[in-house]
Design an enzyme around this catalytic site. Structure first.
Site, short mmCIF file in Angstrom:
data_model
loop_
_atom_site.label_atom_id
_atom_site.label_comp_id
_atom_site.label_asym_id
_atom_site.label_seq_id
_atom_site.Cartn_x
_atom_site.Cartn_y
_atom_site.Cartn_z
N GLU A 1 9.18 5.00 0.88
CA GLU A 1 9.61 6.12 0.03
C GLU A 1 8.40 6.86 -0.54
O GLU A 1 8.39 8.10 -0.63
CB GLU A 1 10.51 5.61 -1.09
N GLU B 1 0.83 -1.22 0.00
CA GLU B 1 0.00 0.00 0.00
C GLU B 1 0.85 1.26 0.00
O GLU B 1 0.55 2.25 0.65
CB GLU B 1 -0.99 -0.01 1.17
#
Length: 380
Positions: free
Chosen positions: A367, A363
């Site tokens: 980053e 999900e």
């Protein structure tokens, strides 16, 4: 925390904890070793209301809020991250997408079956070559009279094989057009739709992850969720809530690893004293507890805002980022506290260690969460 839910939380926590201890803990390593997805367990989860947590009572659900939902995921994930992940995906992705954006006829048809556990839900966005870069998705739905013909594939889909219904995001317009994707509800057994390979994963092995394959799959236009072209916009809103789910999942894994470590450190003796009395160990425990507390505060704030109907894009990303990285750090330290035993399957922390890593990827990677947070901070 929402004051109106505090009275409910103790009951909810006890119920989820009791369920996990009775029906999940005895089978955790068996399911993990064999990569067994326990379909029968999900019927029990449905019977206990854990698959319709956010679904209103009028559609057969419990109609609870995000504070209760977070508590349920945490208690299940403390025992098994795999089952926590599957419960989260069913509730926050498939069922919630239908709840938030489907028409009344679709809600009446699908939500009662999903909430009861009669049907298991999947949600398809990711593709082999377009993970975070969803705008370039290659799964295409072409209009043909009053039907759409879908061709392409999705991968890394929770319940991709065992799911009875999938909410699919497919491209109906041009690549990179944010209004060029549409959401569909597709039933298992629809001609041209089949599951592909089931992934053999490092962790979360009892949560089924598989491909979805579409070959000239004809879907009636009545299966479109919302308006044509709104699929990607819907998906981004669903992911805001989904990230609260992953934060809760991460929190549960971290708490499970912390509790196991604290118990072991107090029982394990070296040099004539429990290892918890040594600064090297006690400081690890202190760091664990502090990071978990901070992660829970962020997660609970996100849940509170979600309950209030506020925009949660930034806070959900923060909670998911913080909690998932905490789960990895805490489970890593847990293995270290257990020493050589932590590296064996006779003790629980190696599984927390393996399961935790997915939380920094699924999900939206860590980053991507930082990208979302920074964009929200600089947005005028």
């Amino acid at each position: 925390m929402d004051t109106q839910t505090i009275e409910n939380l103790d009951i909810i926590v006890d119920s989820a904890r009791d369920f996990a201890e009775k029906y999940i803990r005895p089978h955790v390593m068996e399911w993990d070793e064999d990569s067994t997805f326990p379909n029968d367990l999900f019927k029990k989860l449905g019977d206990h209301g854990f698959l319709g947590v956010l679904v209103p009572e009028e559609y057969g659900g419990f109609g609870l809020g995000y504070q209760e939902y977070v508590s349920i995921i945490v208690e299940i994930a403390k025992v098994c991250g795999s089952i926590g992940l599957s419960v989260a995906a069913h509730n926050s992705l498939c069922s919630n997408h239908i709840l938030q954006f489907a028409n009344e006829e679709q809600k009446q048809k699908y939500l009662p079956r999903l909430a009861s556990g009669e049907w298991l839900g999947a949600w398809g966005l990711t593709e082999p070559n377009t993970g975070s870069d969803a705008g370039r998705m290659q799964c295409v739905a072409t209009k043909d009279g009053d039907h759409y013909v879908i061709n392409g594939s999705k991968n890394f889909i929770t319940h991709g094989k065992s799911g009875d219904v999938v909410v699919l995001i497919a491209r109906t317009g041009e690549p990179l057009d944010s209004r060029g994707m549409t959401a569909f509800i597709i039933d298992k057994g629809t001609p041209g739709f089949r599951p592909g390979r089931v992934e053999n994963k490092l962790g979360m092995r009892a949560s089924e992850t598989a491909e979805l394959i579409f070959e000239n799959c004809r879907v009636h236009e009545s299966q479109v969720i919302g308006e044509v072209g709104e699929g990607f916009i819907q998906a981004l809103k669903i992911l805001d809530g989904g990230r609260i789910s992953i934060a809760a999942l991460s929190l549960g894994i971290a708490k499970g690893a912390m509790e196991a470590s604290l118990k072991y450190a107090q029982e394990r003796h070296q040099f004539g004293k429990p290892i918890s009395s040594f600064q090297a160990i006690s400081f690890k425990l202190a760091d664990m507890a502090t990071k978990i507390e901070a992660s829970e505060l962020l997660t609970r704030k996100a849940a509170k805002m979600k309950n209030a109907g506020e925009k949660t894009t930034k806070i959900s990303a923060m909670a998911k980022y913080m909690a998932s990285e905490t789960a990895v750090e805490v489970s890593t330290d847990a293995v270290q506290i257990f020493g050589g035993y932590g590296y064996t399957k006779e003790y629980p922390v190696e599984k927390y260690f393996r399961d935790a890593k997915l939380c920094t990827i699924g999900e939206g990677t860590s980053e991507i969460q930082k990208l979302v947070i920074s964009r929200e901070l600089t947005r005028k």
